[in-house]
Structure formats: C-alpha cells, structure tokens
Design a protein around this motif. Structure first.
Motif, PDB file in Angstrom:
ATOM      1  N   ALA A  39      -9.150   7.975  10.540  1.00  0.00           N
ATOM      2  CA  ALA A  39      -8.462   8.326  11.785  1.00  0.00           C
ATOM      3  C   ALA A  39      -9.059   7.563  12.969  1.00  0.00           C
ATOM      4  O   ALA A  39      -8.324   7.085  13.845  1.00  0.00           O
ATOM      5  CB  ALA A  39      -8.544   9.832  12.027  1.00  0.00           C
ATOM      6  N   ASP A  40     -10.385   7.429  12.998  1.00  0.00           N
ATOM      7  CA  ASP A  40     -11.036   6.661  14.072  1.00  0.00           C
ATOM      8  C   ASP A  40     -10.647   5.186  14.015  1.00  0.00           C
ATOM      9  O   ASP A  40     -10.395   4.553  15.034  1.00  0.00           O
ATOM     10  CB  ASP A  40     -12.555   6.787  13.989  1.00  0.00           C
ATOM     11  N   GLN A  41     -10.617   4.635  12.804  1.00  0.00           N
ATOM     12  CA  GLN A  41     -10.318   3.210  12.624  1.00  0.00           C
ATOM     13  C   GLN A  41      -8.858   2.873  12.924  1.00  0.00           C
ATOM     14  O   GLN A  41      -8.562   1.843  13.513  1.00  0.00           O
ATOM     15  CB  GLN A  41     -10.623   2.772  11.185  1.00  0.00           C
ATOM     16  N   PHE A  42      -7.941   3.734  12.502  1.00  0.00           N
ATOM     17  CA  PHE A  42      -6.523   3.404  12.555  1.00  0.00           C
ATOM     18  C   PHE A  42      -5.711   4.335  13.444  1.00  0.00           C
ATOM     19  O   PHE A  42      -4.494   4.243  13.491  1.00  0.00           O
ATOM     20  CB  PHE A  42      -5.917   3.427  11.146  1.00  0.00           C
ATOM     21  N   GLY A  43      -6.368   5.251  14.132  1.00  0.00           N
ATOM     22  CA  GLY A  43      -5.665   6.233  14.955  1.00  0.00           C
ATOM     23  C   GLY A  43      -4.726   5.579  15.958  1.00  0.00           C
ATOM     24  O   GLY A  43      -5.084   4.610  16.621  1.00  0.00           O
ATOM     25  N   GLY A  44      -3.516   6.108  16.055  1.00  0.00           N
ATOM     26  CA  GLY A  44      -2.532   5.584  16.990  1.00  0.00           C
ATOM     27  C   GLY A  44      -1.742   4.395  16.476  1.00  0.00           C
ATOM     28  O   GLY A  44      -0.826   3.917  17.144  1.00  0.00           O
ATOM     29  N   GLN A  45      -2.078   3.902  15.303  1.00  0.00           N
ATOM     30  CA  GLN A  45      -1.374   2.749  14.731  1.00  0.00           C
ATOM     31  C   GLN A  45      -0.468   3.214  13.599  1.00  0.00           C
ATOM     32  O   GLN A  45      -0.712   4.232  12.975  1.00  0.00           O
ATOM     33  CB  GLN A  45      -2.367   1.753  14.122  1.00  0.00           C
ATOM     34  N   GLN A  46       0.561   2.427  13.364  1.00  0.00           N
ATOM     35  CA  GLN A  46       1.336   2.633  12.150  1.00  0.00           C
ATOM     36  C   GLN A  46       0.667   1.799  11.073  1.00  0.00           C
ATOM     37  O   GLN A  46       0.453   0.602  11.256  1.00  0.00           O
ATOM     38  CB  GLN A  46       2.772   2.151  12.328  1.00  0.00           C
ATOM     39  N   VAL A  47       0.313   2.447   9.993  1.00  0.00           N
ATOM     40  CA  VAL A  47      -0.349   1.749   8.898  1.00  0.00           C
ATOM     41  C   VAL A  47       0.502   1.909   7.656  1.00  0.00           C
ATOM     42  O   VAL A  47       0.889   3.021   7.297  1.00  0.00           O
ATOM     43  CB  VAL A  47      -1.769   2.308   8.646  1.00  0.00           C
ATOM     44  N   TYR A  48       0.816   0.799   7.023  1.00  0.00           N
ATOM     45  CA  TYR A  48       1.607   0.804   5.802  1.00  0.00           C
ATOM     46  C   TYR A  48       0.666   0.557   4.627  1.00  0.00           C
ATOM     47  O   TYR A  48      -0.039  -0.442   4.593  1.00  0.00           O
ATOM     48  CB  TYR A  48       2.669  -0.293   5.852  1.00  0.00           C
ATOM     49  N   PHE A  49       0.649   1.495   3.689  1.00  0.00           N
ATOM     50  CA  PHE A  49      -0.112   1.299   2.464  1.00  0.00           C
ATOM     51  C   PHE A  49       0.855   0.796   1.411  1.00  0.00           C
ATOM     52  O   PHE A  49       1.790   1.501   1.026  1.00  0.00           O
ATOM     53  CB  PHE A  49      -0.771   2.606   2.005  1.00  0.00           C
ATOM     54  N   PRO A  50       0.661  -0.432   0.947  1.00  0.00           N
ATOM     55  CA  PRO A  50       1.615  -1.029   0.014  1.00  0.00           C
ATOM     56  C   PRO A  50       1.622  -0.310  -1.327  1.00  0.00           C
ATOM     57  O   PRO A  50       0.633   0.290  -1.740  1.00  0.00           O
ATOM     58  CB  PRO A  50       1.111  -2.462  -0.143  1.00  0.00           C
ATOM     59  N   PHE A  51       2.761  -0.366  -1.972  1.00  0.00           N
ATOM     60  CA  PHE A  51       2.954   0.255  -3.270  1.00  0.00           C
ATOM     61  C   PHE A  51       3.003  -0.846  -4.326  1.00  0.00           C
ATOM     62  O   PHE A  51       3.750  -1.815  -4.189  1.00  0.00           O
ATOM     63  CB  PHE A  51       4.266   1.048  -3.263  1.00  0.00           C
ATOM     64  N   ASP A  52       2.229  -0.699  -5.352  1.00  0.00           N
ATOM     65  CA  ASP A  52       2.145  -1.710  -6.403  1.00  0.00           C
ATOM     66  C   ASP A  52       2.898  -1.219  -7.642  1.00  0.00           C
ATOM     67  O   ASP A  52       2.373  -0.453  -8.443  1.00  0.00           O
ATOM     68  CB  ASP A  52       0.677  -1.979  -6.730  1.00  0.00           C
TER      69      ASP A  52
END
Length: 110
Positions: A39-52
C-alpha cells in the motif's frame, strides 16, 4: 515468469522482493506487513497484475486426475468445456513425435 511488459515484470519483482524481505523476519503478521508495504509503495496508483494463462493451463494439466473435471472447472472458475480444451492443448504440447528407427520404413517407402 511469462511474457510481461517491462513495467509488469518490475512490479512483480518488487512484490517478490517485499515478500522475501518480510518472510525473513518471520511469518507472524506477514500478510499485514506485506499489505502495508505494498500500500505504501503503490498507494493511489492503478496497478495491473498480469495473468499468465500458460502457467494456469500447465497447473490445470498437472492437477488433472481423470475424474476431477468439475472440480477443476470450479477451482479455476472455467466451464468444463474450457477445461477439456485446455487439457487437449496441453496434451498436444507434451506429446512427443515418434521418430523412425534406422532401417524401418513407413508405408512401404524407403
């Protein structure tokens, strides 16, 4: 890891590093510590975790026991038809081509 974009690979490496560092401190409260850091690293961002899909399909093939199609469909949230298609595709990928032995002709040809 799969074929991810550079940014996706970077994010996955960061998350892996966070988990590795926190796991070294012990497992008590690990989930909460990792969630807080992410949450500290990516808070406020949209983060997409790719699907393999390749990895998922290989897991489905490895989990197949012959009588668990419905369980796999439920587990992976797919239809039984999709499970059968994945199994067929994975079998074909693993099927070895039979080589011709020396001195043996196929179909009467040499």
């Amino acid at each position: 890891m799969g074929a991810y974009s550079d940014r996706a690979a970077e994010i996955l490496e960061m998350v892996t590093s966070i988990i590795d560092q926190e796991a070294a401190k012990g497992t008590k409260g690990l989930g909460k510590r990792v969630a807080d850091i992410v949450a500290d690293q990516f808070g406020g961002q949209q983060v997409y975790f790719p699907f393999d899909r390749k990895r998922r399909d290989a897991r489905i093939y490895a989990d197949f026991r012959g009588d668990n199609i419905h369980a796999l469909a439920t587990c992976y949230r797919l239809s039984t038809k999709q499970i059968y298609e994945i199994l067929d595709k994975e079998r074909a990928k693993r099927r070895q081509k039979q080589s011709v032995l020396p001195g043996v002709s196929l179909g009467g040809q040499q």
